[in-house]
Scaffold this motif. Structure first.
Motif, PDB file in Angstrom:
ATOM      1  N   PHE A 186      32.004   7.846  20.122  1.00  0.00           N
ATOM      2  CA  PHE A 186      31.727   6.445  19.874  1.00  0.00           C
ATOM      3  C   PHE A 186      31.616   6.186  18.374  1.00  0.00           C
ATOM      4  CE2 PHE A 186      29.372   6.881  24.087  1.00  0.00           C
ATOM      5  CZ  PHE A 186      30.482   6.516  24.808  1.00  0.00           C
ATOM      6  N   SER A 187      32.165   5.077  17.941  1.00  0.00           N
ATOM      7  CA  SER A 187      32.102   4.702  16.530  1.00  0.00           C
ATOM      8  C   SER A 187      30.970   3.722  16.314  1.00  0.00           C
ATOM      9  CB  SER A 187      33.420   4.066  16.094  1.00  0.00           C
ATOM     10  OG  SER A 187      33.282   3.473  14.817  1.00  0.00           O
ATOM     11  N   LEU A 188      30.255   3.891  15.220  1.00  0.00           N
ATOM     12  CA  LEU A 188      29.174   2.965  14.897  1.00  0.00           C
ATOM     13  C   LEU A 188      29.614   1.884  13.921  1.00  0.00           C
ATOM     14  CD1 LEU A 188      26.181   5.448  14.539  1.00  0.00           C
ATOM     15  CD2 LEU A 188      26.948   4.202  16.550  1.00  0.00           C
ATOM     16  N   ALA A 189      30.902   1.823  13.621  1.00  0.00           N
ATOM     17  CA  ALA A 189      31.400   0.866  12.623  1.00  0.00           C
ATOM     18  C   ALA A 189      31.091  -0.569  13.034  1.00  0.00           C
ATOM     19  CB  ALA A 189      32.902   1.044  12.434  1.00  0.00           C
ATOM     20  N   GLY A 190      31.333  -0.884  14.299  1.00  0.00           N
ATOM     21  CA  GLY A 190      31.095  -2.246  14.771  1.00  0.00           C
ATOM     22  C   GLY A 190      29.635  -2.625  14.688  1.00  0.00           C
ATOM     23  N   VAL A 191      28.749  -1.669  14.924  1.00  0.00           N
ATOM     24  CA  VAL A 191      27.317  -1.932  14.855  1.00  0.00           C
ATOM     25  C   VAL A 191      26.899  -2.224  13.420  1.00  0.00           C
ATOM     26  CG1 VAL A 191      25.041  -0.983  15.297  1.00  0.00           C
ATOM     27  CG2 VAL A 191      26.927  -0.485  16.854  1.00  0.00           C
ATOM     28  N   SER A 192      27.432  -1.438  12.483  1.00  0.00           N
ATOM     29  CA  SER A 192      27.105  -1.663  11.070  1.00  0.00           C
ATOM     30  C   SER A 192      27.516  -3.056  10.627  1.00  0.00           C
ATOM     31  CB  SER A 192      27.798  -0.608  10.205  1.00  0.00           C
ATOM     32  OG  SER A 192      27.364   0.682  10.555  1.00  0.00           O
ATOM     33  N   LYS A 193      28.683  -3.493  11.106  1.00  0.00           N
ATOM     34  CA  LYS A 193      29.168  -4.828  10.742  1.00  0.00           C
ATOM     35  C   LYS A 193      28.240  -5.900  11.308  1.00  0.00           C
ATOM     36  CE  LYS A 193      33.241  -7.827  10.971  1.00  0.00           C
ATOM     37  NZ  LYS A 193      34.630  -7.970  11.474  1.00  0.00           N
ATOM     38  N   LYS A 194      27.818  -5.706  12.556  1.00  0.00           N
ATOM     39  CA  LYS A 194      26.916  -6.687  13.160  1.00  0.00           C
ATOM     40  C   LYS A 194      25.586  -6.723  12.417  1.00  0.00           C
ATOM     41  CE  LYS A 194      28.590  -7.398  17.804  1.00  0.00           C
ATOM     42  NZ  LYS A 194      28.148  -7.736  19.164  1.00  0.00           N
ATOM     43  N   ASN A 195      25.104  -5.540  12.002  1.00  0.00           N
ATOM     44  CA  ASN A 195      23.855  -5.496  11.255  1.00  0.00           C
ATOM     45  C   ASN A 195      23.977  -6.276   9.954  1.00  0.00           C
ATOM     46  OD1 ASN A 195      22.455  -4.005  13.113  1.00  0.00           O
ATOM     47  ND2 ASN A 195      22.908  -2.019  12.181  1.00  0.00           N
ATOM     48  N   SER A 196      25.119  -6.107   9.285  1.00  0.00           N
ATOM     49  CA  SER A 196      25.315  -6.783   8.000  1.00  0.00           C
ATOM     50  C   SER A 196      25.383  -8.294   8.162  1.00  0.00           C
ATOM     51  CB  SER A 196      26.600  -6.279   7.325  1.00  0.00           C
ATOM     52  OG  SER A 196      27.744  -6.689   8.044  1.00  0.00           O
ATOM     53  N   LEU A 197      25.800  -8.737   9.356  1.00  0.00           N
ATOM     54  CA  LEU A 197      25.886 -10.174   9.622  1.00  0.00           C
ATOM     55  C   LEU A 197      24.588 -10.713  10.228  1.00  0.00           C
ATOM     56  CD1 LEU A 197      29.485 -10.326  11.154  1.00  0.00           C
ATOM     57  CD2 LEU A 197      28.792 -11.049   8.860  1.00  0.00           C
ATOM     58  N   GLY A 198      23.623  -9.803  10.430  1.00  0.00           N
ATOM     59  CA  GLY A 198      22.343 -10.216  10.987  1.00  0.00           C
ATOM     60  C   GLY A 198      22.406 -10.581  12.453  1.00  0.00           C
ATOM     61  N   LYS A 199      23.395 -10.027  13.182  1.00  0.00           N
ATOM     62  CA  LYS A 199      23.557 -10.355  14.592  1.00  0.00           C
ATOM     63  C   LYS A 199      22.901  -9.294  15.485  1.00  0.00           C
ATOM     64  CE  LYS A 199      27.877 -12.968  14.148  1.00  0.00           C
ATOM     65  NZ  LYS A 199      29.284 -13.084  14.594  1.00  0.00           N
ATOM     66  N   GLN A 200      22.464  -9.737  16.658  1.00  0.00           N
ATOM     67  CA  GLN A 200      21.899  -8.822  17.627  1.00  0.00           C
ATOM     68  C   GLN A 200      23.020  -8.009  18.285  1.00  0.00           C
ATOM     69  OE1 GLN A 200      18.613  -8.317  18.499  1.00  0.00           O
ATOM     70  NE2 GLN A 200      18.123  -9.598  16.721  1.00  0.00           N
ATOM     71  N   HIS A 201      22.713  -6.792  18.643  1.00  0.00           N
ATOM     72  CA  HIS A 201      23.685  -5.998  19.373  1.00  0.00           C
ATOM     73  C   HIS A 201      22.946  -5.073  20.328  1.00  0.00           C
ATOM     74  CE1 HIS A 201      22.806  -2.183  17.327  1.00  0.00           C
ATOM     75  NE2 HIS A 201      22.678  -2.890  16.229  1.00  0.00           N
ATOM     76  N   GLY A 202      23.651  -4.578  21.333  1.00  0.00           N
ATOM     77  CA  GLY A 202      23.070  -3.639  22.285  1.00  0.00           C
ATOM     78  C   GLY A 202      23.863  -2.353  22.282  1.00  0.00           C
ATOM     79  N   PHE A 203      23.403  -1.397  23.074  1.00  0.00           N
ATOM     80  CA  PHE A 203      24.094  -0.112  23.151  1.00  0.00           C
ATOM     81  C   PHE A 203      25.531  -0.289  23.624  1.00  0.00           C
ATOM     82  CE2 PHE A 203      19.597   1.245  24.276  1.00  0.00           C
ATOM     83  CZ  PHE A 203      19.299   1.657  22.995  1.00  0.00           C
ATOM     84  N   LEU A 204      25.731  -1.264  24.522  1.00  0.00           N
ATOM     85  CA  LEU A 204      27.069  -1.467  25.073  1.00  0.00           C
ATOM     86  C   LEU A 204      28.069  -1.776  23.969  1.00  0.00           C
ATOM     87  CD1 LEU A 204      28.793  -1.579  27.609  1.00  0.00           C
ATOM     88  CD2 LEU A 204      28.100  -3.959  27.909  1.00  0.00           C
ATOM     89  N   ASP A 205      27.641  -2.512  22.966  1.00  0.00           N
ATOM     90  CA  ASP A 205      28.535  -2.833  21.852  1.00  0.00           C
ATOM     91  C   ASP A 205      28.999  -1.582  21.120  1.00  0.00           C
ATOM     92  OD1 ASP A 205      28.528  -5.664  22.067  1.00  0.00           O
ATOM     93  OD2 ASP A 205      26.522  -5.699  21.231  1.00  0.00           O
ATOM     94  N   GLU A 206      28.144  -0.574  21.092  1.00  0.00           N
ATOM     95  CA  GLU A 206      28.467   0.642  20.349  1.00  0.00           C
ATOM     96  C   GLU A 206      29.540   1.481  21.029  1.00  0.00           C
ATOM     97  OE1 GLU A 206      25.072   2.805  18.774  1.00  0.00           O
ATOM     98  OE2 GLU A 206      23.784   1.131  19.310  1.00  0.00           O
ATOM     99  N   THR A 207      29.830   1.179  22.275  1.00  0.00           N
ATOM    100  CA  THR A 207      30.839   1.951  22.997  1.00  0.00           C
ATOM    101  C   THR A 207      32.203   1.266  23.036  1.00  0.00           C
ATOM    102  OG1 THR A 207      30.442   1.016  25.210  1.00  0.00           O
ATOM    103  CG2 THR A 207      28.974   2.782  24.480  1.00  0.00           C
ATOM    104  N   GLN A 208      32.339   0.114  22.388  1.00  0.00           N
ATOM    105  CA  GLN A 208      33.612  -0.600  22.438  1.00  0.00           C
ATOM    106  C   GLN A 208      34.742   0.259  21.880  1.00  0.00           C
ATOM    107  OE1 GLN A 208      33.958  -4.769  21.524  1.00  0.00           O
ATOM    108  NE2 GLN A 208      31.738  -5.045  21.629  1.00  0.00           N
ATOM    109  N   GLY A 209      35.911   0.112  22.485  1.00  0.00           N
ATOM    110  CA  GLY A 209      37.057   0.907  22.070  1.00  0.00           C
ATOM    111  C   GLY A 209      37.161   2.231  22.790  1.00  0.00           C
ATOM    112  N   THR A 210      36.193   2.530  23.671  1.00  0.00           N
ATOM    113  CA  THR A 210      36.242   3.758  24.464  1.00  0.00           C
ATOM    114  C   THR A 210      36.426   3.389  25.936  1.00  0.00           C
ATOM    115  OG1 THR A 210      33.890   3.898  25.010  1.00  0.00           O
ATOM    116  CG2 THR A 210      34.577   4.785  22.868  1.00  0.00           C
ATOM    117  N   LEU A 211      36.856   4.349  26.717  1.00  0.00           N
ATOM    118  CA  LEU A 211      37.055   4.083  28.135  1.00  0.00           C
ATOM    119  C   LEU A 211      35.722   3.966  28.890  1.00  0.00           C
ATOM    120  CD1 LEU A 211      40.138   6.398  28.646  1.00  0.00           C
ATOM    121  CD2 LEU A 211      40.108   3.896  28.601  1.00  0.00           C
ATOM    122  N   PHE A 212      34.675   4.582  28.372  1.00  0.00           N
ATOM    123  CA  PHE A 212      33.362   4.390  28.991  1.00  0.00           C
ATOM    124  C   PHE A 212      32.945   2.928  28.910  1.00  0.00           C
ATOM    125  CE2 PHE A 212      28.757   3.926  28.521  1.00  0.00           C
ATOM    126  CZ  PHE A 212      28.360   4.353  29.774  1.00  0.00           C
TER     127      PHE A 212
END
Length: 334
Positions: free
Chosen positions: A74-100
């Motif tokens: 899993f890549s944390l890149a998307g989470v870092s971007k959301k953090n920088s924009l001050g947006k809420q995110h969940g664990f599910l967001d961290e798995t985007q781009g994977t088949l899980f």
């Protein structure tokens, strides 16, 4: 009671076979065209294609989600971007781009009573343990399921040393126990055909190559090389690469003959598929398909215990009264 289930990353339907006595498959998905052919020959329907392109809202309601899914980091890149924009995110967001992620979004939308996921044993250590940790977080903390997992060796039910991790989840906090699988099962000779045509016997060229390859690595202290099977014991793990040279499971033959590969029907038996299962594809495709499949008898035992847990409707003990490990919410020992 009859249940509805869906079959994702369906392959040739090994997990489906284990659940059919309990209900109806209302949806299946598989991207490999040859596997879809075998699936259609045996179940009379062709699975939908790439699950990443299927809207979760279009999937029928179901009681069980079944999947033998590939694992990816899993890549944390998307989470870092959301953090920088001050947006809420969940664990599910961290798995985007994977088949899980595709499994998780379907579970989130359809809220099945239970799921069964199957994967290679190394899922627990994949990407230094990060992958499995994230999977558990999504399933338990974000989706709200009670999750059990265990590595089970199929060799007590089929003559093959095959360790796989099984992840079981329930929407309700139900008590569940994995089946107890015998330590030793039937011998390899019990699944062999009596008359096998010569095309499965290794050529002199290939047999000499495999022997030389093993000798070269033995001198270096490595264990690489072919596996000449003990017919009174279990075989090595059947893999999707078996079609290349059959080297991991070679059957010894008498009368000075070179060893031979397993036949596709023997591979089906090694995985516990019934004799009625149709093999209409080429040997190469069949070897890949059975190597990628599940040990059906193991899944049958797990399915039986899942149904029992749901119908007993017995909750797990209150975690405030007993420790979490005894409550069954953590990984069970191998």
């Amino acid at each position: 009671m009859l249940y509805k289930f869906i079959d994702l990353f369906a392959g040739i339907g090994g997990i489906r076979l284990a659940f059919e006595e309990y209900g109806e498959c209302v949806f299946s998905s598989e991207w490999d065209n040859k596997a879809k052919e075998t699936y259609k020959f045996n179940f009379g329907e062709e699975p939908e294609g790439d699950i990443t392109q299927i809207d979760e809202r279009d999937i029928p309601d179901h009681d069980f989600l079944l999947a033998g899914f590939p694992c990816q980091p899993f890549s944390l890149a998307g989470v870092s971007k959301k953090n920088s924009l001050g947006k809420q995110h969940g664990f599910l967001d961290e798995t985007q781009g994977t088949l899980f992620f595709d499994l998780a979004r379907i579970i989130k939308e359809k809220q099945p009573q239970a799921f069964l996921l199957e994967n290679v044993k190394n899922l627990r250590s994949h990407d230094k343990g990060k992958t499995f940790k994230m999977i558990k977080k999504v399933l338990e903390e974000e989706l709200g399921y009670t999750v059990y997992d265990k590595v089970i060796n199929a060799k007590g039910l089929v003559p093959q040393n095959r360790e796989r991790i099984y992840i079981v989840g329930f929407k309700k906090p139900l008590h569940f126990e994995f089946p107890v699988i015998p330590e030793q099962g039937p011998p390899l000779k019990s699944i062999l055909e009596s008359n096998v045509i010569d095309k499965y016997t290794l050529s002199d060229k290939l047999w000499n190559y495999l022997q030389a390859y093993k000798e070269k690595h033995s001198k270096k202290g490595n264990g690489f090389g072919f596996g000449l099977a003990d017919l009174n014991s279990n075989s090595r793990t059947l893999s999707a690469r078996y079609h290349k040279d059959g080297s991991e499971i070679l059957i010894p033959q008498g009368d000075g003959k070179n060893p031979r590969r397993l036949t596709p029907r023997e591979c089906a038996r090694l995985q516990g598929f019934p004799e009625t299962f149709k093999i209409e594809v080429s040997d190469t495709a069949a070897y890949k398909q059975f190597g990628n499949s599940v040990a059906v008898p193991v899944v049958k035992e797990i399915a039986k215990n899942m149904i029992y847990a749901i119908e007993q409707d017995k909750p797990i003990p209150n975690v405030e009264e007993v420790d979490i490990e005894n409550a069954g919410r953590v990984s069970q020992p191998n």
